[in-house]
Design a protein around this motif. Structure first.
Motif, PDB file in Angstrom:
ATOM      1  N   CYS A 142       7.482  23.591 -39.876  1.00 37.95           N
ATOM      2  CA  CYS A 142       6.951  23.148 -38.582  1.00 37.95           C
ATOM      3  C   CYS A 142       5.973  21.993 -38.799  1.00 37.95           C
ATOM      4  CB  CYS A 142       6.244  24.304 -37.891  1.00 37.95           C
ATOM      5  SG  CYS A 142       5.402  23.818 -36.379  1.00 37.95           S
ATOM      6  N   THR A 143       6.137  20.892 -38.033  1.00 38.91           N
ATOM      7  CA  THR A 143       5.240  19.759 -38.188  1.00 38.91           C
ATOM      8  C   THR A 143       4.085  19.817 -37.206  1.00 38.91           C
ATOM      9  OG1 THR A 143       6.457  18.405 -36.633  1.00 38.91           O
ATOM     10  CG2 THR A 143       7.147  18.283 -38.929  1.00 38.91           C
ATOM     11  N   GLY A 144       4.079  20.795 -36.331  1.00 33.87           N
ATOM     12  CA  GLY A 144       2.985  20.929 -35.375  1.00 33.87           C
ATOM     13  C   GLY A 144       3.054  19.920 -34.251  1.00 33.87           C
ATOM     14  N   CYS A 145       4.269  19.437 -33.924  1.00 33.48           N
ATOM     15  CA  CYS A 145       4.372  18.371 -32.919  1.00 33.48           C
ATOM     16  C   CYS A 145       4.193  18.907 -31.506  1.00 33.48           C
ATOM     17  CB  CYS A 145       5.711  17.662 -33.033  1.00 33.48           C
ATOM     18  SG  CYS A 145       7.087  18.719 -32.567  1.00 33.48           S
ATOM     19  N   ASP A 146       4.333  20.170 -31.301  1.00 31.45           N
ATOM     20  CA  ASP A 146       4.197  20.904 -30.037  1.00 31.45           C
ATOM     21  C   ASP A 146       5.229  20.498 -28.978  1.00 31.45           C
ATOM     22  OD1 ASP A 146       3.213  18.803 -28.439  1.00 31.45           O
ATOM     23  OD2 ASP A 146       1.184  19.589 -28.308  1.00 31.45           O
ATOM     24  N   LEU A 147       6.326  19.890 -29.429  1.00 30.31           N
ATOM     25  CA  LEU A 147       7.374  19.517 -28.477  1.00 30.31           C
ATOM     26  C   LEU A 147       8.098  20.747 -27.925  1.00 30.31           C
ATOM     27  CD1 LEU A 147       8.910  16.383 -30.187  1.00 30.31           C
ATOM     28  CD2 LEU A 147       7.824  16.459 -27.949  1.00 30.31           C
ATOM     29  N   CYS A 148       7.955  21.864 -28.644  1.00 30.62           N
ATOM     30  CA  CYS A 148       8.649  23.069 -28.203  1.00 30.62           C
ATOM     31  C   CYS A 148       7.865  23.813 -27.128  1.00 30.62           C
ATOM     32  CB  CYS A 148       8.903  23.983 -29.398  1.00 30.62           C
ATOM     33  SG  CYS A 148       7.411  24.342 -30.335  1.00 30.62           S
ATOM     34  N   VAL A 149       6.587  23.502 -26.987  1.00 27.44           N
ATOM     35  CA  VAL A 149       5.749  24.293 -26.088  1.00 27.44           C
ATOM     36  C   VAL A 149       6.163  24.102 -24.630  1.00 27.44           C
ATOM     37  CG1 VAL A 149       3.409  24.639 -25.259  1.00 27.44           C
ATOM     38  CG2 VAL A 149       3.826  24.286 -27.683  1.00 27.44           C
ATOM     39  N   GLU A 150       6.359  22.844 -24.271  1.00 31.63           N
ATOM     40  CA  GLU A 150       6.631  22.540 -22.875  1.00 31.63           C
ATOM     41  C   GLU A 150       7.949  23.130 -22.365  1.00 31.63           C
ATOM     42  OE1 GLU A 150       4.609  18.607 -21.473  1.00 31.63           O
ATOM     43  OE2 GLU A 150       6.785  18.461 -21.312  1.00 31.63           O
ATOM     44  N   PRO A 151       9.021  22.998 -23.148  1.00 39.06           N
ATOM     45  CA  PRO A 151      10.304  23.480 -22.607  1.00 39.06           C
ATOM     46  C   PRO A 151      10.365  24.982 -22.445  1.00 39.06           C
ATOM     47  CG  PRO A 151      10.641  21.997 -24.476  1.00 39.06           C
ATOM     48  CD  PRO A 151       9.193  22.344 -24.449  1.00 39.06           C
ATOM     49  N   CYS A 152       9.475  25.727 -23.114  1.00 37.37           N
ATOM     50  CA  CYS A 152       9.605  27.189 -23.059  1.00 37.37           C
ATOM     51  C   CYS A 152       9.370  27.692 -21.646  1.00 37.37           C
ATOM     52  CB  CYS A 152       8.607  27.848 -24.013  1.00 37.37           C
ATOM     53  SG  CYS A 152       8.706  29.659 -23.943  1.00 37.37           S
ATOM     54  N   PRO A 153      10.363  28.366 -21.063  1.00 40.23           N
ATOM     55  CA  PRO A 153      10.213  28.789 -19.662  1.00 40.23           C
ATOM     56  C   PRO A 153       9.244  29.961 -19.498  1.00 40.23           C
ATOM     57  CG  PRO A 153      12.315  29.526 -20.550  1.00 40.23           C
ATOM     58  CD  PRO A 153      11.681  28.705 -21.614  1.00 40.23           C
ATOM     59  N   VAL A 154       8.987  30.693 -20.580  1.00 40.49           N
ATOM     60  CA  VAL A 154       8.104  31.856 -20.426  1.00 40.49           C
ATOM     61  C   VAL A 154       6.779  31.658 -21.139  1.00 40.49           C
ATOM     62  CG1 VAL A 154       9.974  33.466 -20.077  1.00 40.49           C
ATOM     63  CG2 VAL A 154       9.188  33.004 -22.396  1.00 40.49           C
ATOM     64  N   ASP A 155       6.576  30.433 -21.628  1.00 39.24           N
ATOM     65  CA  ASP A 155       5.268  30.105 -22.203  1.00 39.24           C
ATOM     66  C   ASP A 155       4.877  31.028 -23.352  1.00 39.24           C
ATOM     67  OD1 ASP A 155       3.837  27.995 -21.642  1.00 39.24           O
ATOM     68  OD2 ASP A 155       2.591  28.857 -20.058  1.00 39.24           O
ATOM     69  N   CYS A 156       5.813  31.270 -24.231  1.00 37.93           N
ATOM     70  CA  CYS A 156       5.495  32.229 -25.282  1.00 37.93           C
ATOM     71  C   CYS A 156       5.233  31.539 -26.628  1.00 37.93           C
ATOM     72  CB  CYS A 156       6.597  33.262 -25.431  1.00 37.93           C
ATOM     73  SG  CYS A 156       8.082  32.618 -26.201  1.00 37.93           S
ATOM     74  N   ILE A 157       5.059  30.198 -26.601  1.00 37.01           N
ATOM     75  CA  ILE A 157       4.797  29.508 -27.867  1.00 37.01           C
ATOM     76  C   ILE A 157       3.336  29.070 -27.909  1.00 37.01           C
ATOM     77  CG2 ILE A 157       5.455  27.630 -29.392  1.00 37.01           C
ATOM     78  CD1 ILE A 157       8.190  27.625 -28.100  1.00 37.01           C
ATOM     79  N   ASP A 158       2.663  29.456 -28.957  1.00 37.32           N
ATOM     80  CA  ASP A 158       1.264  29.047 -29.141  1.00 37.32           C
ATOM     81  C   ASP A 158       1.184  28.066 -30.300  1.00 37.32           C
ATOM     82  OD1 ASP A 158       0.258  30.772 -27.209  1.00 37.32           O
ATOM     83  OD2 ASP A 158       0.402  32.456 -28.617  1.00 37.32           O
ATOM     84  N   MET A 159       0.277  27.092 -30.142  1.00 37.15           N
ATOM     85  CA  MET A 159      -0.012  26.215 -31.279  1.00 37.15           C
ATOM     86  C   MET A 159      -1.243  26.823 -31.968  1.00 37.15           C
ATOM     87  SD  MET A 159       2.394  24.091 -31.092  1.00 37.15           S
ATOM     88  CE  MET A 159       1.917  23.109 -32.521  1.00 37.15           C
ATOM     89  N   VAL A 160      -1.043  27.252 -33.200  1.00 33.79           N
ATOM     90  CA  VAL A 160      -2.116  27.950 -33.907  1.00 33.79           C
ATOM     91  C   VAL A 160      -2.610  27.079 -35.060  1.00 33.79           C
ATOM     92  CG1 VAL A 160      -2.751  30.112 -35.011  1.00 33.79           C
ATOM     93  CG2 VAL A 160      -0.838  30.035 -33.411  1.00 33.79           C
ATOM     94  N   LYS A 161      -3.913  27.034 -35.203  1.00 31.77           N
ATOM     95  CA  LYS A 161      -4.506  26.301 -36.327  1.00 31.77           C
ATOM     96  C   LYS A 161      -3.972  26.856 -37.634  1.00 31.77           C
ATOM     97  CE  LYS A 161      -9.068  25.559 -34.628  1.00 31.77           C
ATOM     98  NZ  LYS A 161     -10.432  26.012 -34.809  1.00 31.77           N
ATOM     99  N   ILE A 162      -3.669  25.979 -38.545  1.00 25.75           N
ATOM    100  CA  ILE A 162      -3.235  26.455 -39.861  1.00 25.75           C
ATOM    101  C   ILE A 162      -4.445  27.062 -40.549  1.00 25.75           C
ATOM    102  CG2 ILE A 162      -2.410  25.753 -42.125  1.00 25.75           C
ATOM    103  CD1 ILE A 162      -0.697  23.704 -40.808  1.00 25.75           C
ATOM    104  N   LYS A 163      -4.255  28.268 -41.051  1.00 19.50           N
ATOM    105  CA  LYS A 163      -5.365  28.997 -41.652  1.00 19.50           C
ATOM    106  C   LYS A 163      -5.720  28.359 -43.001  1.00 19.50           C
ATOM    107  CE  LYS A 163      -6.259  33.915 -41.626  1.00 19.50           C
ATOM    108  NZ  LYS A 163      -5.548  35.182 -41.785  1.00 19.50           N
TER     109      LYS A 163
END
Lengths: 548, 193, 350, 226, 213
Positions: free
Chosen positions: B144-165
């Motif tokens: 994952c490159t962390g681009c967050d392009l997947c967040v918007e299309p998700c219809p149920v909003d189940c994708i979180d962008m999490v800080k890399i630990k």
């Protein structure tokens, strides 16, 4: 020095080489070097980070609640650079969890927590009093299974270091211990000189090396005497007394001091026919082979003026630092520092809940008066004091500029990675710049950039592969459509009167599932709407756009 | 007469040099430097599109054609600096019209909420999401490159962008974070009898 | 329990920068005392003026650069700059000379370049050169030393002259400079330079009242005073011996050779070493770490370069003394010197 | 913003040949000891720049890229020589004080830079305008620097303007103040460097303030994927 | 390919060179006369300051001859201007050099009457320190005018020195080398011109325009 001269043994003070730079900080080893190593009471719990050395962690072999014997293996060695871990005493596995570990960052790592049962009951031991008819590969296996890592500082698995198949000029046993305050090796040499020499002979046997150089700094006359006696008239082990100067105990510096040679940048001592082991490691090897005891405890110098009882202790691996402090009469001052390692290279601990690990040689609780903190950092005046003391003949002032400017290319050109982080530069800096700290940050950043770059390269490949795939799929789809259209045409021509078939997507979905999905979508929409109400109307648009 | 001589002399000289240049232009032609490749090499390849171009390569092309170098938030300051070195221009601060430099993140799918619609899979530029229609999806963390392009299309909003630990080996020697690290992670030891 | 976090190493031994700068000030004392004996109390007013200007300018600059006003004063470098500049100019120079010079040194040469540690040029010498180029008259108005001077000014007269450019009795500095026979006196180096161009030999020139035992009257003692202070700095390890040695070597060796070949045209090494700003330059000015080379080898080269440039400019250049020009020229060479004297890093040799 | 407005902004400020491109520093630093000299050289440069830009633009179709640089140089050198001869004939006094700096216009990279970067790619009207904008930008910096140095170093403005503009211009001379000891450094070449540094710093500061005030724009994010 | 490129580029460049050179030549021809006139006026402007119209009725510029004499401070031939009124020699002017200025040679114009009285001196070119030695420039100070009407009594006339050396000329503050150089150059040249005045008015010397331009 006088001590060494009175002995008519093979004490060679004639040092061949010399290394540039170095400093002479106050030694303050007396409290620890003059008293015998104490045994500590068993702590309430032992915290054993699964990874205590360079390389990946091993696989945990025990489960919570399990009863373990002393010396029982807790983890299995990992693939290449792994090392097994053993129970330092008998007890119960209380937890396997993330725990702050002995690292400057204070970040947690997986650790096995043992609650000692106080019986200190040994499991099986495979003693091997005579190793001479045993195959070398078996001995290496035993050392590996005993979990021995270099006890000098870096913690590289000893067996892997020994397994290098190159002929050696010298095997160097490092008893220099140049950091101020620390006298763990000193005291070990004084009390266990015979064991150390026995361990040295095992190492010698494994590496088939007939020349051992055992180096000790000339500020440890008692240790020199003890070791010289232990060597006896062994012609292959040469005791070398080196002048006191920090950091003469650094691997590269000691090699230059003893042989006059330098380890080429990016290479190992092995590449110029040398191998170095710490005296503590030699001792641990002896215990492992002759007595069959894995590495369970080590000598730790507990010192600093915030402690009443300063000296060396035998600490079980996993002993919480708090326990060491409690046992030494700890009265903290305001803003107390607890340092793991020596004053030059050690790091401060944010918490005393971290455990002793294989590479912990010293715990310090200094007072502010004893080791004053540097004042506020002033600008570099290019006085060059740092360059004068740098044992790697780097240009610390230049590196500092470049590190602040984040010029990583130029930093590598100025050989940042040849810095051994000994701290001599920061020690003498009149502007009190924490130079080493800048280098560490820069090194971490360079490594990070390299990682990012590799990752970016990977991402690029995947992106391109995906684009290619999409293109291919598009072409195929077009082809299919074309064919389908042709089919349809044909079919229409053939069966012009037949009605069209229904092809609705939702039809084949199970009703229950689709209801759940619809509910989920509705939930998300409600959430987004609520969000949109709070934010700008544009958000709303984008939300709508999503549905299309 | 001398003036005429000057004209002739200069004309002849120019002729000679022109001939030499003409010769040299053919003989010593150098292949043009693939500058776009070099720029593309520097860009972080998140393919996030925050620069306003569809992907890193198009932005690399745009820079080569003279666009500003400060439009890449994921690359941040470091990338701008490298681009400035390569292009021989002054480094400038990130143009915040394109977003701000942020800590590195990865996408994480809350798996119990995922409905298996595959929209995020189509959105991911680097194929870092696994899953199939009506099956639960998951993100391959290290791809994952962390681009967050997947967040918007998700219809149920189940994708979180999490800080890399942060891990001890990737820790950046920021001493200010030590106390937080300890506080955030100190877990009281459980005793099992 | 929460403990304090700090980077390694824990502990520190060296004198801090501000202590070092304080030592530099102490070491200047013998030279300054001698200078005030030979040139009157004006030097003290100049030092006070320079210090005041430097402190205010430093504070103004740090505030303008969004830093706490007193942060930059902590390292004491501005004070050293101010004193060095103040003792380099004629002690009766008008007040605005030292003010302009100090302002230029602190504001332009130091802070515009980025402040402490970033300046390419030695601020005191850059300020001096600005003054020398801009106000040649005021900057060459050195009184004859007190032992041969007609006039000696009281404290009040000195102050009056510095403020109003005339003594209370209405004499200009120019008039004060006139010697016993009504002839204006110049500095020994200036005298050597002008008289040589008039065809006199050195033997004849040394007969003049400006000269005594080894070099210029008065000037030689001041130089010895700075030498003593400089040796103190070396003994205290505030400076290393490399730059002063290179400096004096670069000046005296060519001077010695030239003197052998043309004893009546080229002053000898002792005259050079004890004249003008030689010792001040060698121990206090060239050794400013910020604008000097950093490696020991580089420092020797840096010192040699300055010394040699001084010899060249004094012998054939337009100005009688040349410490400031030589230092600035060598400052420009520092990056180059540093680049080519970088030691071989461990493990990178053959 | 149309092309001409853009060119004006580029030449006068954003891409000013002296302040941003740092071209033509040699004549710039050498002649700016007074406003008059600065104006003289500024006008001469302006004229050459416009002339060479037009010429280069007109011949750009015929000139292959292999010999474009020598051709540009020849065009510029011709213009400069002609200007030099004309100045020598008609404004002799100014010619004397500008001295060797007129031929130096040939080496002013601003001119060949514009020929290469703009005139060789654009029609002649635009090239002429670009030359004008750049030339004016260059001349303005010259005049500002000249004024600064003349005021600080001499306390006057437009000293000797009659040499450039004829007798009437003698009235232009402004005596701002008289000092017994002018700050000679300003008049000497180092003063030019220092003054130039300050002007550049000022420009950068203004730009920084302006960009800080500028309204934030938003950029729509391009979607790489579906 | 190679040949084509060579031929095309060579011819084009040659064409440009020819056009450019012709243009320059054209302008040169047009401005030639005007430039020469300007140069004359330049010289005359200074000359007229020293030799007032009352002292000459001939064309001073045309009277220019080249004189080679070490007493003029240089080995190169220097321009010499001769003035007559009604055929009577009235004044001599020469460009002279003071080679030992503080920063190199100082170029001066000296005019004397045939009897040796100095009409005046002007500085033509110099590189003396601004603020110090540049007071020899008439725009900076009147010092140079102090030569007017001075006469010289001979080789060892001690009055021809700066006051510091016991002479009659001011030195200016901070600089002694510059005035010394100027005075000695003027003294040397005046002596020479005075001694040879008769010869010089009648000598057949090469014209300036022939020798140098």
């Amino acid at each position: 020095m006088s001590g060494s001269q009175t002995m008519n043994r093979d004490v060679n003070t004639a040092v061949i080489g010399h290394f540039p730079g170095g400093v002479h900080p106050p030694e303050r080893k007396q409290p620890a070097s003059s008293k015998p190593i104490r045994k500590l009471a068993l702590p309430q719990e032992l915290i054993l980070p699964v990874r205590q050395h360079i390389g990946p962690s091993g696989k945990v072999l025990v489960a919570i609640g399990e009863r373990v014997d002393k010396g029982q293996r807790l983890t299995e060695a990992g693939l290449s650079q792994g090392l097994p871990l053993h129970a330092p005493t008998s007890g119960i596995i209380a937890a396997i969890e993330e725990h702050p570990t002995a690292h400057a960052s204070g970040l947690p790592e997986q650790a096995i927590v043992i609650q000692p049962d106080g019986e200190d009951r040994w499991g099986n031991k495979h003693a091997l009093p005579d190793y001479h008819d045993v195959e070398i590969s078996r001995l290496l296996e035993l050392i590996q299974e005993a979990g021995i890592a270099g006890l000098g500082g870096a913690g590289f698995p000893t067996a892997q270091k020994l397994a290098q198949q190159k002929p050696l000029k010298h095997l160097i046993i490092n008893g220099v211990e140049c950091e101020p305050y620390i006298a763990a090796d000193d005291r070990l040499m004084q009390e266990h000189a015979d064991d150390i020499i026995a361990g040295t002979r095992i190492l010698q046997y494994i590496t088939r090396c007939d020349s051992v150089l055992l180096a000790i700094e000339d500020n440890k006359p008692e240790a020199i005497k003890a070791i010289a006696e232990a060597i006896g008239d062994d012609p292959q082990i040469h005791l070398k007394v080196v002048p006191t100067k920090y950091p003469s105990g650094g691997e590269k510096q000691l090699i230059e001091l003893l042989t006059g040679d330098q380890v080429p940048s990016g290479k190992l001592p092995m590449d110029i026919g040398l191998l170095m082991q710490n005296v503590g490691t030699a001792y641990a090897v002896k215990r492992a082979i002759i007595h069959g005891e894995p590495l369970l405890e080590r000598v730790v110098t507990v010192t600093g003026e915030s402690l009443k009882q300063r000296g060396n202790v035998w600490a079980l691996l996993g002993t919480p630092i708090q326990h060491l402090l409690d046992e030494s009469g700890f009265t903290p001052e305001k803003k107390q520092r607890i340092i793991m390692g020596g004053p030059m290279m050690g790091f401060t601990l944010p918490s005393s809940e971290v455990p002793v690990i294989k590479t912990t040689n010293c715990i310090m609780a200094p007072t502010e008066q004893e080791l004053p903190s540097p004042g506020p950092e002033l600008a570099c005046i290019r006085c060059g004091a740092c360059a004068d003391v740098c044992p790697a003949t780097l240009q610390p002032q230049q590196l500092q500029w470049l590190a602040k400017a984040k010029d990583y290319d130029e930093l590598e050109k100025h050989n940042l990675f040849d810095c051994i982080e000994c701290g001599a530069c920061a020690y003498v800096c009149p502007s009190e710049i924490p130079l080493v700290h800048y280098y560490r940050k820069a090194k971490a950043e360079v490594r990070n950039i390299a990682r990012e770059k590799a990752k970016a390269e990977q991402a690029r490949k995947r992106f391109e592969a995906r684009q290619e795939r999409l293109e291919r799929e598009k072409q195929e789809r077009l082809e299919r459509h074309r064919k389908a259209a042709e089919e349809r045409k044909k079919m229409q021509q053939e069966k012009a009167d037949k009605p069209e078939s229904k092809t609705k997507e939702g039809d084949d979905k199970p009703a229950g599932k689709s209801a759940a999905v619809a509910a989920a979508i509705a939930r998300a929409k409600a959430k987004k709407a609520a969000q949109a109400a709070k934010d700008s109307p544009e958000e709303d648009n984008s939300a709508k756009g999503n549905e299309s | 007469m001398s003036l005429f001589g000057a004209v002739i002399a200069l004309g002849v000289l120019a002729l000679i040099f022109g001939v030499i240049l003409g010769f040299a232009a053919v003989k010593f032609r150098v292949e043009s430097d693939p500058i776009v490749d070099q720029i593309d090499e520097i860009l972080p390849q998140t393919q996030c599109g925050q620069c306003g171009y569809p992907g890193c390569r198009p932005y690399a092309q745009a820079i080569a054609d003279g666009d500003d170098i400060n439009k890449c938030p994921p690359g941040g300051e470091a990338t701008i600096k490298q681009l400035a070195d390569l292009m021989g221009v002054e480094a400038k601060p990130l143009d915040d019209a394109h977003g701000e430099e942020d800590v590195k993140k990865v996408a994480v799918i809350r798996e119990d909420e995922c409905i298996g619609c595959t929209k995020c899979i189509q959105a991911c530029p680097v194929d870092a999401i696994l899953g199939a229609a009506k099956q639960m999806h998951t993100v391959i963390e290290h791809e994952c490159t962390g681009c967050d392009l997947c967040v918007e299309p998700c219809p149920v909003d189940c994708i979180d962008m999490v800080k890399i630990k942060a891990k001890p080996e990737t820790w950046q020697w920021d001493l200010d974070t030590v106390k937080e690290n300890i506080k955030a992670n100190s877990i009281p030891v459980k005793v099992v009898e | 329990m929460s403990f304090r976090i700090a980077p390694s190493p824990h502990g520190h031994n060296q004198r801090t920068t501000s202590e070092m700068m304080r030592w530099v000030c102490y070491a200047l004392v013998p030279g300054v005392l001698l200078q005030s004996f030979f040139f009157g109390p004006g030097i003290w007013f100049q030092i006070i003026l320079a210090l005041g200007t430097a402190v205010l300018a430093e504070m103004a600059c740090t505030v303008a650069r969004d830093r706490p006003a007193f942060s930059a004063l902590r390292d004491n470098t501005a004070i050293v700059t101010a004193i060095l500049l103040a003792i380099s100019i004629p002690s009766l120079a008008p007040w605005w000379v030292i003010v302009i010079g100090t302002l230029f040194a602190i504001v332009v040469v130091k802070h515009v370049y980025g402040g402490m540690g970033q300046n390419l040029f030695n601020p005191a010498m850059a300020g001096y050169v600005l003054l020398l180029i801009s106000f040649p008259v005021q900057m060459t108005n050195w009184l004859p030393v007190s032992t041969i001077s007609e006039h000696s000014l009281t404290l009040w007269q000195t102050l009056h002259t510095i403020v109003f450019e005339y003594t209370p009795a209405g004499y200009s500095v120019e008039q004060l400079r006139a010697g016993i026979d009504g002839v204006t006196m110049a500095t020994p180096l200036d005298t050597i330079k002008t008289e040589l161009t008039r065809g006199y030999t050195l033997t004849e020139i040394y007969q003049g009242p400006e000269f005594s035992y080894f070099a210029g009257a008065g000037w030689q003692w001041i130089n010895l005073g700075f030498l003593v202070g400089g040796l103190l700095l070396i003994q205290q390890r505030i400076i290393s011996w490399h730059i002063p040695l290179g400096f004096l070597g670069g000046l005296c060796i060519p001077a010695f050779i030239a003197h052998i070949f043309a004893p009546d045209l080229m002053p000898g090494p002792i005259v050079h070493a004890l004249s003008g700003a030689t010792m001040l330059g060698a121990f206090f000015i060239a050794t400013d770490p910020v604008s000097a080379a950093t490696s020991n080898r580089g420092r020797v080269i840096f010192g040699l370069l300055i010394g040699f440039l001084i010899f060249v400019i004094r012998s054939w250049g337009g100005y009688p003394d040349a410490v400031a020009f030589a230092v600035l020229l060598a400052n420009m060479c520092v990056p180059l010197i540093d680049r080519y004297t970088r030691p071989v890093v461990y493990g990178h040799g053959d | 913003m149309n092309e001409y407005q853009h060119l004006t902004k580029q030449g006068l400020w954003d891409n000013n040949p002296a302040l941003v491109q740092l071209l033509g520093l040699c004549p710039l630093l050498a002649v700016t000891a007074s406003v008059t000299n600065a104006l003289g050289l500024g006008l001469a440069t302006l004229f050459v720049l416009v002339g060479s830009n037009i010429t280069v633009s007109l011949v750009r179709q015929f000139v292959p890229s292999e010999i474009r640089i020598p051709v540009f140089v020849m065009v510029i050198a011709t213009f400069v020589t002609i200007i030099q001869l004309l100045m020598n004939a008609y404004v002799f006094q100014l010619y004397q004080s500008l001295g060797i700096f007129i031929p130096l216009i040939v080496t002013n990279c601003a001119i060949i830079g514009r020929a290469e970067a703009y005139a060789s790619k654009n029609p002649w009207q635009r090239a002429a305008f670009d030359g004008l904008a750049m030339g004016v930008g260059f001349a303005l910096v010259l005049v500002v620097l000249g004024a600064m140095r003349e005021i600080i170093g001499n306390g006057t403005l437009f000293d000797g303007a009659e040499l450039l503009l004829g007798e009437w211009a003698a009235q232009l001379r402004i005596e701002l103040f008289t000092v017994n000891y002018p700050l000679l450094l300003a008049i000497l070449p180092p003063g030019a460097f220092i003054g130039m540094g300050f002007i550049i710093a000022l420009k950068n500061k203004i730009d920084a303030v302006r960009s800080a005030r500028a309204e934030k724009k938003t950029v729509t994010r391009a979607r790489v994927t579906a | 390919m190679t040949f084509n490129s060579m031929q095309k580029n060579g011819l084009l460049l040659a064409a440009f060179a020819v056009i450019a050179t012709s243009l320059v030549i054209g302008v040169q021809l047009l401005t030639e006369d005007k430039i020469e006139k300007q140069q004359q006026q330049q010289v005359l402007r200074t000359l007229n300051q020293l030799i007032p119209p009352a002292l000459h009725d001939n064309d001073l510029y045309q009277s220019c001859r080249l004189l080679e004499d070490p007493a003029l401070g240089t080995r190169k031939a220097q321009p010499l201007y001769r003035a007559w009124v009604d055929g009577t020699p009235t004044a001599l002017a020469a460009e002279i050099v003071a080679p030992d200025g503080y920063s190199g040679a100082i170029h001066l114009l000296l005019a004397i009457k045939p009897n040796g009285e100095v009409l005046g001196v002007r500085t033509l070119r110099h590189k003396e320190t601004p603020g110090l030695g540049d007071k020899i420039d008439v725009e900076k100070s009147n010092w140079i005018k102090s030569f007017a009407e001075k006469r010289i009594r001979g080789e060892d006339d001690t009055r021809w020195a700066v006051q510091r050396d016991g002479g009659m000329f001011d030195q200016f503050t901070g600089a002694t080398i510059t005035p010394r150089a100027v005075i000695s150059a003027v003294k040397r040249a005046t002596l020479k011109l005075q001694q040879q005045a008769d010869v010089l008015f009648n000598a057949d010397l090469p014209h300036c325009q022939e020798g140098q331009q």
